[in-house]
Structures are given as structure tokens and as C-alpha cells.
Design a protein around this motif. Structure first.
Motif, PDB file in Angstrom:
ATOM      1  N   ASP A 105       0.859  -1.192   0.000  1.00  0.00           N
ATOM      2  CA  ASP A 105       0.000   0.000   0.000  1.00  0.00           C
ATOM      3  C   ASP A 105       0.894   1.239   0.000  1.00  0.00           C
ATOM      4  OD1 ASP A 105      -2.331  -1.564   0.178  1.00  0.00           O
ATOM      5  OD2 ASP A 105      -2.139  -1.696   2.359  1.00  0.00           O
ATOM      6  N   VAL A 106       1.061   1.842  -1.184  1.00  0.00           N
ATOM      7  CA  VAL A 106       1.988   2.959  -1.326  1.00  0.00           C
ATOM      8  C   VAL A 106       1.335   4.275  -0.913  1.00  0.00           C
ATOM      9  CG1 VAL A 106       3.451   4.234  -2.929  1.00  0.00           C
ATOM     10  CG2 VAL A 106       3.226   1.767  -3.155  1.00  0.00           C
ATOM     11  N   LEU A 107       0.112   4.508  -1.349  1.00  0.00           N
ATOM     12  CA  LEU A 107      -0.638   5.715  -0.984  1.00  0.00           C
ATOM     13  C   LEU A 107      -1.875   5.304  -0.195  1.00  0.00           C
ATOM     14  CD1 LEU A 107      -0.474   7.656  -4.380  1.00  0.00           C
ATOM     15  CD2 LEU A 107       1.033   7.914  -2.403  1.00  0.00           C
ATOM     16  N   LYS A 108      -2.149   6.048   0.880  1.00  0.00           N
ATOM     17  CA  LYS A 108      -3.192   5.637   1.818  1.00  0.00           C
ATOM     18  C   LYS A 108      -4.158   6.791   2.114  1.00  0.00           C
ATOM     19  CE  LYS A 108       0.356   2.686   3.896  1.00  0.00           C
ATOM     20  NZ  LYS A 108       1.185   2.443   5.112  1.00  0.00           N
ATOM     21  N   GLY A 109      -5.006   7.082   1.137  1.00  0.00           N
ATOM     22  CA  GLY A 109      -6.088   8.041   1.367  1.00  0.00           C
ATOM     23  C   GLY A 109      -5.652   9.487   1.413  1.00  0.00           C
ATOM     24  N   ILE A 110      -4.993   9.971   0.360  1.00  0.00           N
ATOM     25  CA  ILE A 110      -4.466  11.342   0.347  1.00  0.00           C
ATOM     26  C   ILE A 110      -5.452  12.293  -0.304  1.00  0.00           C
ATOM     27  CG2 ILE A 110      -2.619  12.834  -0.515  1.00  0.00           C
ATOM     28  CD1 ILE A 110      -0.750  10.436  -0.309  1.00  0.00           C
ATOM     29  N   THR A 111      -5.749  13.375   0.381  1.00  0.00           N
ATOM     30  CA  THR A 111      -6.637  14.427  -0.110  1.00  0.00           C
ATOM     31  C   THR A 111      -5.907  15.764  -0.011  1.00  0.00           C
ATOM     32  OG1 THR A 111      -8.664  13.264   0.534  1.00  0.00           O
ATOM     33  CG2 THR A 111      -8.815  15.653   0.271  1.00  0.00           C
ATOM     34  N   ALA A 112      -5.918  16.540  -1.094  1.00  0.00           N
ATOM     35  CA  ALA A 112      -5.238  17.843  -1.093  1.00  0.00           C
ATOM     36  C   ALA A 112      -5.699  18.661  -2.291  1.00  0.00           C
ATOM     37  CB  ALA A 112      -3.722  17.664  -1.150  1.00  0.00           C
ATOM     38  N   ASN A 113      -5.447  19.968  -2.233  1.00  0.00           N
ATOM     39  CA  ASN A 113      -5.718  20.884  -3.340  1.00  0.00           C
ATOM     40  C   ASN A 113      -4.415  21.557  -3.761  1.00  0.00           C
ATOM     41  OD1 ASN A 113      -8.494  20.403  -3.169  1.00  0.00           O
ATOM     42  ND2 ASN A 113      -8.844  22.126  -1.773  1.00  0.00           N
TER      43      ASN A 113
ATOM     44  N   LEU B 293       4.485  21.976  -3.656  1.00  0.00           N
ATOM     45  CA  LEU B 293       5.568  21.013  -3.532  1.00  0.00           C
ATOM     46  C   LEU B 293       5.102  19.755  -2.811  1.00  0.00           C
ATOM     47  CD1 LEU B 293       7.113  23.558  -4.366  1.00  0.00           C
ATOM     48  CD2 LEU B 293       8.861  22.988  -2.672  1.00  0.00           C
ATOM     49  N   ILE B 294       5.542  18.608  -3.318  1.00  0.00           N
ATOM     50  CA  ILE B 294       5.320  17.330  -2.645  1.00  0.00           C
ATOM     51  C   ILE B 294       6.666  16.850  -2.150  1.00  0.00           C
ATOM     52  CG2 ILE B 294       4.489  14.967  -2.856  1.00  0.00           C
ATOM     53  CD1 ILE B 294       2.793  15.863  -5.240  1.00  0.00           C
ATOM     54  N   ILE B 295       6.786  16.664  -0.835  1.00  0.00           N
ATOM     55  CA  ILE B 295       8.049  16.243  -0.252  1.00  0.00           C
ATOM     56  C   ILE B 295       7.830  15.006   0.611  1.00  0.00           C
ATOM     57  CG2 ILE B 295       8.922  18.610  -0.283  1.00  0.00           C
ATOM     58  CD1 ILE B 295       8.560  18.679   2.772  1.00  0.00           C
ATOM     59  N   GLY B 296       8.928  14.348   0.936  1.00  0.00           N
ATOM     60  CA  GLY B 296       8.872  13.160   1.768  1.00  0.00           C
ATOM     61  C   GLY B 296      10.106  12.310   1.531  1.00  0.00           C
ATOM     62  N   GLY B 297      10.354  11.410   2.439  1.00  0.00           N
ATOM     63  CA  GLY B 297      11.507  10.547   2.323  1.00  0.00           C
ATOM     64  C   GLY B 297      11.347   9.495   1.241  1.00  0.00           C
ATOM     65  N   SER B 298      12.404   8.743   0.979  1.00  0.00           N
ATOM     66  CA  SER B 298      12.346   7.661   0.001  1.00  0.00           C
ATOM     67  C   SER B 298      11.284   6.649   0.418  1.00  0.00           C
ATOM     68  CB  SER B 298      13.705   6.970  -0.106  1.00  0.00           C
ATOM     69  OG  SER B 298      14.689   7.869  -0.552  1.00  0.00           O
TER      70      SER B 298
ATOM     71  N   LEU C 221       4.496  13.908   2.750  1.00  0.00           N
ATOM     72  CA  LEU C 221       4.024  12.534   2.845  1.00  0.00           C
ATOM     73  C   LEU C 221       4.927  11.736   3.777  1.00  0.00           C
ATOM     74  CD1 LEU C 221       3.181  11.643  -0.890  1.00  0.00           C
ATOM     75  CD2 LEU C 221       1.792  12.857   0.799  1.00  0.00           C
ATOM     76  N   TYR C 222       4.290  10.908   4.567  1.00  0.00           N
ATOM     77  CA  TYR C 222       5.038  10.040   5.486  1.00  0.00           C
ATOM     78  C   TYR C 222       4.353   8.673   5.506  1.00  0.00           C
ATOM     79  CZ  TYR C 222       7.203   8.347   9.818  1.00  0.00           C
ATOM     80  OH  TYR C 222       7.898   7.614  10.753  1.00  0.00           O
ATOM     81  N   GLN C 223       5.105   7.656   5.095  1.00  0.00           N
ATOM     82  CA  GLN C 223       4.592   6.287   5.048  1.00  0.00           C
ATOM     83  C   GLN C 223       3.279   6.190   4.264  1.00  0.00           C
ATOM     84  OE1 GLN C 223       4.501   4.791   9.103  1.00  0.00           O
ATOM     85  NE2 GLN C 223       6.736   4.724   9.233  1.00  0.00           N
ATOM     86  N   GLY C 224       3.231   6.923   3.140  1.00  0.00           N
ATOM     87  CA  GLY C 224       2.087   6.846   2.249  1.00  0.00           C
ATOM     88  C   GLY C 224       0.880   7.670   2.641  1.00  0.00           C
ATOM     89  N   LYS C 225       1.018   8.466   3.704  1.00  0.00           N
ATOM     90  CA  LYS C 225      -0.106   9.289   4.168  1.00  0.00           C
ATOM     91  C   LYS C 225       0.260  10.774   4.119  1.00  0.00           C
ATOM     92  CE  LYS C 225      -1.714   5.777   7.470  1.00  0.00           C
ATOM     93  NZ  LYS C 225      -2.021   5.513   8.895  1.00  0.00           N
ATOM     94  N   LYS C 226      -0.771  11.626   3.991  1.00  0.00           N
ATOM     95  CA  LYS C 226      -0.539  13.062   4.141  1.00  0.00           C
ATOM     96  C   LYS C 226      -0.315  13.340   5.618  1.00  0.00           C
ATOM     97  CE  LYS C 226      -3.766  16.377   3.979  1.00  0.00           C
ATOM     98  NZ  LYS C 226      -4.728  17.377   3.447  1.00  0.00           N
ATOM     99  N   TRP C 227       0.902  13.765   5.919  1.00  0.00           N
ATOM    100  CA  TRP C 227       1.286  13.939   7.316  1.00  0.00           C
ATOM    101  C   TRP C 227       1.231  15.402   7.761  1.00  0.00           C
ATOM    102  CZ3 TRP C 227       1.093   9.605   9.763  1.00  0.00           C
ATOM    103  CH2 TRP C 227       1.632   9.472  11.040  1.00  0.00           C
ATOM    104  N   TRP C 228       1.359  16.298   6.770  1.00  0.00           N
ATOM    105  CA  TRP C 228       1.360  17.740   7.089  1.00  0.00           C
ATOM    106  C   TRP C 228       1.142  18.514   5.802  1.00  0.00           C
ATOM    107  CZ3 TRP C 228       4.067  22.148   5.738  1.00  0.00           C
ATOM    108  CH2 TRP C 228       3.952  23.246   6.595  1.00  0.00           C
ATOM    109  N   GLU C 229       0.530  19.691   5.891  1.00  0.00           N
ATOM    110  CA  GLU C 229       0.360  20.568   4.737  1.00  0.00           C
ATOM    111  C   GLU C 229       0.433  22.014   5.198  1.00  0.00           C
ATOM    112  OE1 GLU C 229      -2.561  21.020   0.823  1.00  0.00           O
ATOM    113  OE2 GLU C 229      -3.273  19.945   2.594  1.00  0.00           O
ATOM    114  N   GLY C 230       1.158  22.847   4.441  1.00  0.00           N
ATOM    115  CA  GLY C 230       1.272  24.255   4.795  1.00  0.00           C
ATOM    116  C   GLY C 230       2.332  24.929   3.945  1.00  0.00           C
TER     117      GLY C 230
END
Length: 250
Positions: A15-23, A31-36, A211-220
Motif C-alpha cells: 500500500d503505497v498511498l493511503k487516502g491522500i486528499t489535497a488541493n 511542492l510534494i516532499i517526503g523521504g524515500s 508525505l510520510y509512510q504513504g499518508k498526508k502527514w502535514w500541509e502548509g
């Protein structure tokens, strides 16, 4: 505006992406950021249609891209510009021909109109007169700028950028960031950039999706990053002395 709603993407048991919602908003550097392995490149591919989401919707200005078939997607695809990580220029083509390539595929311009457009795009990225050079004759930064010129040749509403500063020195990276930011603002483009470059995050990050572990972890925004108490985000963004110094200036 681009909306993504409850995006999931699964490859086999992964499960790579887990329910991501954003505008993602016009005239902004999104920008989309996150670890490998966090899913950022997979998310970008889902938005542009290179991957089909396992679940969820991608919406371009009110039109549900996910529900469309190939033919229905064509009008939206014509409004998309892409800058790939390695620039993806055709080695056998000149700079001019690389820029004209999408115009040959998607426009009804005459030959002279295509040349005028290529010259305009080259001027916009400060590469006037480089028409007849081949990619092998260009520096890494020049290749990126040709890639940008090609990406804007169709006057896109949406610009997708994958790791634009990969392999570039810090000074050239700043030039590329500023150019993308200027074009985004000037033409009110909805720009979505995948990056791991914290200079980009702190310099042009109008809206940042972490993104963190396939989830939206923070936005701003980049300024909000400077004051967040999100541990995972802090660990990712402020790992280096440079970004810590940048934070203290905000």
C-alpha cells in the motif's frame, strides 16, 4: 485548481498511498516532499495519469480526470507541461526541435508559428540563440532550462516537475527554482513539484504537502514549516545545518 480526493495506490501487497486528499492552487508552487518510499513520485504519476489510482479521484478544474477514458483525457493532457528529472531531451534533436516536438503532436500551428513559439520560450528561459545546439553540447542547467522551455511551449495550465534540481550545483538549482516560480506566477500555472531539495522547500514552497509512510502527514507553507511541531517533518526538513539556519531566519 487540481484536487485529489482520498487517493489510494496499491502494488500487489504494498500500500503505497493511503487516502491522500489535497488541493493544488493556480499561481502557486505546490511542492510534494517526503523521504524515500513515502509515495511522492507515485502520487505525481497518479495525478498525471501514468498510474491509475486504486481508489480515489483526481479532478482538474472540476472535471474528474480519473473517470475519463483515453480520448476524453486528451483536452486536459494538452494543457499539461512536464519537466522530467533527467530533462528527457531527445539526443538526436536540436534544442529547437525538442521544444517544437509537443507542438507537432498537439497544435495546429504553422511551421513559422512553431518557430516563433520556440524562440519565445528560449528567450523566456534565457537561452536565446541556442536553437541549433544538441543536448550533448549543453550543461546540466541548460538542459533543465530547455526542458522547461519545452514544458511551457503549449502554454500549459498545469506544470508537473519531478526533482528539477537533481544533479545540479546549488547556484544553478536556485536559478531553476526561481525560473519555475516566476513562470508559475506570471502565467497563473498550477505547478506541482516533487522535490527532496530543502533549498527549494524553503525558497519557493508556497504550498507544501509532506508525505510520510504513504499518508498526508502535514500541509502548509514554507513559513509555517519553520514553526511546526510535527516531529517527522522536522526530522526530514531540518536535518542539515543549512536548513536549520534558514529556519532561524524566518
Amino acid at each position: 485548481m487540481i484536487e485529489i480526493k482520498d487517493i489510494y495506490k496499491t502494488f500487489g501487497d504494498n500500500d503505497v498511498l493511503k487516502g491522500i486528499t489535497a488541493n493544488f492552487k493556480p499561481g502557486k508552487n505546490n511542492l510534494i516532499i517526503g523521504g524515500s518510499g513515502s509515495g511522492k513520485t507515485t502520487l505525481l504519476k497518479c495525478i498525471v495519469g501514468l498510474h491509475a489510482p486504486t481508489k480515489g479521484d483526481v479532478i482538474f478544474d472540476g472535471e474528474n480526470f480519473t473517470d475519463m477514458d483515453f480520448e476524453q483525457r486528451v483536452p486536459i493532457r494538452k494543457q499539461i507541461g512536464m519537466l522530467f528529472q533527467n530533462s528527457a531531451l531527445f539526443d538526436s534533436m536540436t534544442v529547437e526541435d525538442n521544444i517544437i516536438f509537443p507542438l507537432n503532436l498537439f497544435s495546429t500551428m504553422s511551421k513559422s508559428e512553431k518557430l516563433d513559439r520556440a524562440n519565445f520560450c528560449l528567450e523566456r528561459v534565457n537561452l536565446e540563440g541556442k536553437n541549433k545546439l544538441f543536448p550533448s553540447e549543453l550543461s546540466g542547467g541548460m538542459k533543465k532550462r530547455v526542458g522547461i522551455a519545452r514544458a511551457i511551449s503549449m502554454e500549459p495550465k498545469y506544470l508537473f516537475v519531478d526533482e528539477p534540481n537533481s544533479g545540479l550545483d546549488p547556484q544553478t538549482s536556485i536559478v531553476i527554482d526561481e525560473l519555475i516560480s516566476e513562470l508559475t506566477l506570471e502565467y497563473k500555472i498550477t505547478t506541482v513539484m516533487v522535490t527532496h531539495d530543502m533549498n527549494s522547500v524553503m525558497g519557493i514552497g508556497d504550498n507544501i504537502l509532506f508525505l510520510y509512510q504513504g499518508k498526508k502527514w502535514w500541509e502548509g507553507s514554507n513559513k509555517e514549516i519553520a514553526h511546526t511541531d510535527n516531529k517527522e517533518l522536522n526530522d526530514f526538513v531540518f536535518a542539515s545545518k543549512f536548513t536549520q539556519a534558514a529556519r532561524e531566519k524566518l
